[in-house]
Design an enzyme around this catalytic site. Structure first.
Site, mmCIF file in Angstrom:
data_model
loop_
_atom_site.group_PDB
_atom_site.id
_atom_site.type_symbol
_atom_site.label_atom_id
_atom_site.label_comp_id
_atom_site.label_asym_id
_atom_site.label_seq_id
_atom_site.Cartn_x
_atom_site.Cartn_y
_atom_site.Cartn_z
ATOM 1 N N GLU A 27 0.932 -1.153 -0.148
ATOM 2 C CA GLU A 27 0.024 0.086 -0.019
ATOM 3 C C GLU A 27 1.116 1.300 -0.038
ATOM 4 O OE1 GLU A 27 -3.754 2.122 2.686
ATOM 5 O OE2 GLU A 27 -2.945 0.217 3.187
ATOM 6 N N ASN A 72 -6.633 1.392 2.914
ATOM 7 C CA ASN A 72 -7.416 2.841 3.102
ATOM 8 C C ASN A 72 -6.827 3.992 1.963
ATOM 9 O OD1 ASN A 72 -8.269 1.488 5.368
ATOM 10 N ND2 ASN A 72 -7.066 2.682 6.838
ATOM 11 N N ASN A 172 -12.321 -1.006 -0.300
ATOM 12 C CA ASN A 172 -11.345 -1.442 0.821
ATOM 13 C C ASN A 172 -12.204 -1.110 2.160
ATOM 14 O OD1 ASN A 172 -8.874 -2.429 2.125
ATOM 15 N ND2 ASN A 172 -9.092 -0.378 2.918
ATOM 16 N N GLU A 173 -12.407 -1.947 2.904
ATOM 17 C CA GLU A 173 -12.949 -1.506 4.349
ATOM 18 C C GLU A 173 -13.959 -0.788 4.392
ATOM 19 O OE1 GLU A 173 -9.765 -0.876 6.970
ATOM 20 O OE2 GLU A 173 -9.018 -2.981 6.924
ATOM 21 N N TYR A 244 -6.208 -8.506 12.268
ATOM 22 C CA TYR A 244 -4.773 -8.214 12.893
ATOM 23 C C TYR A 244 -4.599 -8.702 14.203
ATOM 24 C CZ TYR A 244 -3.899 -5.274 8.751
ATOM 25 O OH TYR A 244 -3.823 -5.024 7.434
ATOM 26 N N GLU A 292 -6.001 -9.075 4.111
ATOM 27 C CA GLU A 292 -5.234 -8.353 5.263
ATOM 28 C C GLU A 292 -5.242 -9.201 6.314
ATOM 29 O OE1 GLU A 292 -5.500 -4.407 5.890
ATOM 30 O OE2 GLU A 292 -6.283 -3.896 3.765
#
Length: 513
Positions: A27, A72, A172-173, A244, A292
């Site tokens: 990223e 992000n 994304n997210e 995570y 991720e």
């Protein structure tokens, strides 16, 4: 010394191991790109400015698919900023990481780098501040051979052949309030569905990933995933997972059981996807992209771990009008315990190989990464590099449903969990197998007997282990090889059984053939 027993049978198949399971992620965040993979003027830089020491480490790591450019970052990214002559590319303020993006590395440059490391480029489109038309434009630019304005522009920009990108992430997210362009599940699901339909009209060969919940602790999980898939199930190939893990409150026992959390998370996502499949009377089974995953010391918890804090700062610590270029951001320094957890998380992914057919360790260089660099200086392997590299190399063929019989221990976070975690793979063509073992005990060695009788007559080809008397030992620029792989010399095979002693807080891989 405690005992445990593991049974490996090649007829107990979870599913084939898709090589995309060993993917990673770059990223435009911190120093992942600039002074990470790209540093013109570095002693090892090639003609395009890419660090060849990093290229060699990435090749050795065995990374397959590489997700790009975010994260992000992608929700505010204008893809056209990153093409054309470098001296004409705009400098932009990146809201995601409060940084200045120079756009000196863009689609063409990154695609060239991916070819050099032998990977597959996977691309995320902006569905935060952009829309379906923007996604169509970048797919046309990247994948249409010639004859359209955008494909001819790509050719003019020096790429005669299409990039041929197969896997595309639809944002994304998007459930995260931190995300620029954050939306509700209903709004995003509709947007993902119509974008997916349009992309398939342009390129029927694309594989599409819908944005699932950004973490299992999100208050909307798993409702978000269900609502999104009720709109987009028929249009996409994957739903994404992000997870995570970190040691909190110096609770090492709970941290070592992080793979149990990953297992439970995946089981819920799979059940949610299958629920929507049943509602729609669909014949299609949706796969999971765990795009991720890693150990990441987040927020205030980091401050209780001064061993990590020497290479980290947060975006909320950037003051005033400062928008730095490539700041040192999220540069966690990993320990032996972190590496053992990463080895266990890889076992969890193998345990779900029938449904998790793509994954990305986040990230690859500098930012919560297995590889660290210094500007103008060395590049080195973090502790987490080793279990990934070994598992990527040894785990071929099919993942097996392994039976484990071991003692339990109590954790504050997850209750009672097994002391031993295990996974195994088998390749019928070569007759080779691999067994991966974790000892979560903080104090005791464990002797594990692995029943391999159903594999026939095999021998131990190699053993690799991560272990240290200091579970918080780590590699730094002043001690590049403080922690390395070592053989587990206790491994013995006799009459269909492998016995191996696992030190406390350790990860071991055994190759057989």
């Amino acid at each position: 010394m405690s005992q445990a027993r593991v049974t490996v049978d090649p007829s107990y198949i979870v599913g084939p191991i898709n090589r995309r399971l060993f993917g990673s992620f770059i990223e435009h965040m911190g120093r992942a790109v600039y002074t990470g993979i790209y540093e013109p003027g570095h002693p090892t830089a090639d003609e395009e400015g890419f660090r060849q020491d990093v290229i060699e480490l990435v090749r050795e790591l065995g990374v397959t698919g590489i997700r790009y450019p975010g994260g992000n970052f992608v929700s505010g990214f204008q893809w056209r900023d990153s093409i054309g002559p470098k001296d004409q590319r705009p400098r932009r303020l990146d809201l995601a990481w409060r940084s200045t993006e120079t756009n000196q590395v863009g689609l063409h440059e990154f695609a060239s780098w991916v070819r050099k490391v032998g990977g597959e480029l996977m691309y995320a489109v902006n569905l935060g501040t952009a829309d379906t038309k923007d996604a169509l434009d970048v797919v046309e630019y990247a994948n249409v051979a010639k004859g359209s304005t955008l494909s001819e522009e790509r050719i003019t920009n020096g790429q005669p052949d299409p990039f041929g990108i197969r896997m595309w992430y639809l944002g994304n997210e998007m459930d995260g309030p931190w995300q620029v362009g954050h939306s509700s599940a209903d709004d995003y699901g509709k947007k993902a569905s119509r974008t997916a339909k349009a992309l398939r009209q342009l390129d029927p060969e694309v594989e599409l990933v819908a944005s699932g919940s950004s973490h299992p602790t999100m208050p909307t999980f798993p409702t978000w995933d269900r609502v999104v898939l009720e709109h987009a199930y028929d249009d996409v190939d994957y739903i994404s997972c992000h997870g995570y893990y970190e040691e909190k409150n110096r609770d090492l026992g709970s941290f070592l059981a992080s793979p149990v959390k990953m297992d439970r998370y995946l089981d819920v996502v799979i059940a949610t996807a299958d629920h929507v499949k049943a509602l729609k009377r669909s014949d299609k089974t949706l796969n999971i992209s765990f795009d991720e995953w890693n150990v990441w010391y987040l927020g205030d918890n980091l401050r209780s771990f001064p061993r990590q804090a020497d290479r980290f700062y947060r975006t909320d610590e950037i003051e005033g009008d400062d928008w730095p270029e490539a700041p040192r951001l999220a540069e966690d320094v990993y320990s032996v315990a972190d590496a053992v957890v990463v080895g266990g998380l890889l076992i969890s992914l193998l345990r779900h190989a029938d449904r998790v057919t793509s994954a990305a360790m986040s990230m690859l260089v500098n930012v919560i990464a297995p590889i660290t660099t210094e500007p103008g200086g060395p590049a080195w392997r973090q502790t987490t590099y080793y279990p990934f590299a070994v598992t990527s190399r040894l785990a071929v063929g099919v993942a097996l449903d392994v039976r484990v019989d071991s003692g339990q221990y109590e954790t504050d976070e997850l209750g009672s969990v097994p002391l031993v975690d295990a996974g195994a793979t088998y390749d019928a063509g070569s007759g080779r197998a691999a067994v991966f073992l974790v000892n979560r005990s903080l104090t005791d060695s464990l002797t594990v007997t692995v029943d391999l009788a159903k594999l026939g007559n095999v021998s131990v080809l190699e053993t690799q282990m991560i272990s240290d008397t200091d579970v918080y030992a780590r590699n730094t620029k002043d001690a590049l090889d403080r922690v390395t792989l070592q053989p587990n010399t206790t491994a013995q095979y006799d009459d269909g059984a492998l016995t191996v002693t696992l030190p406390p807080v350790s990860w071991t891989a055994v190759a057989l053939g």
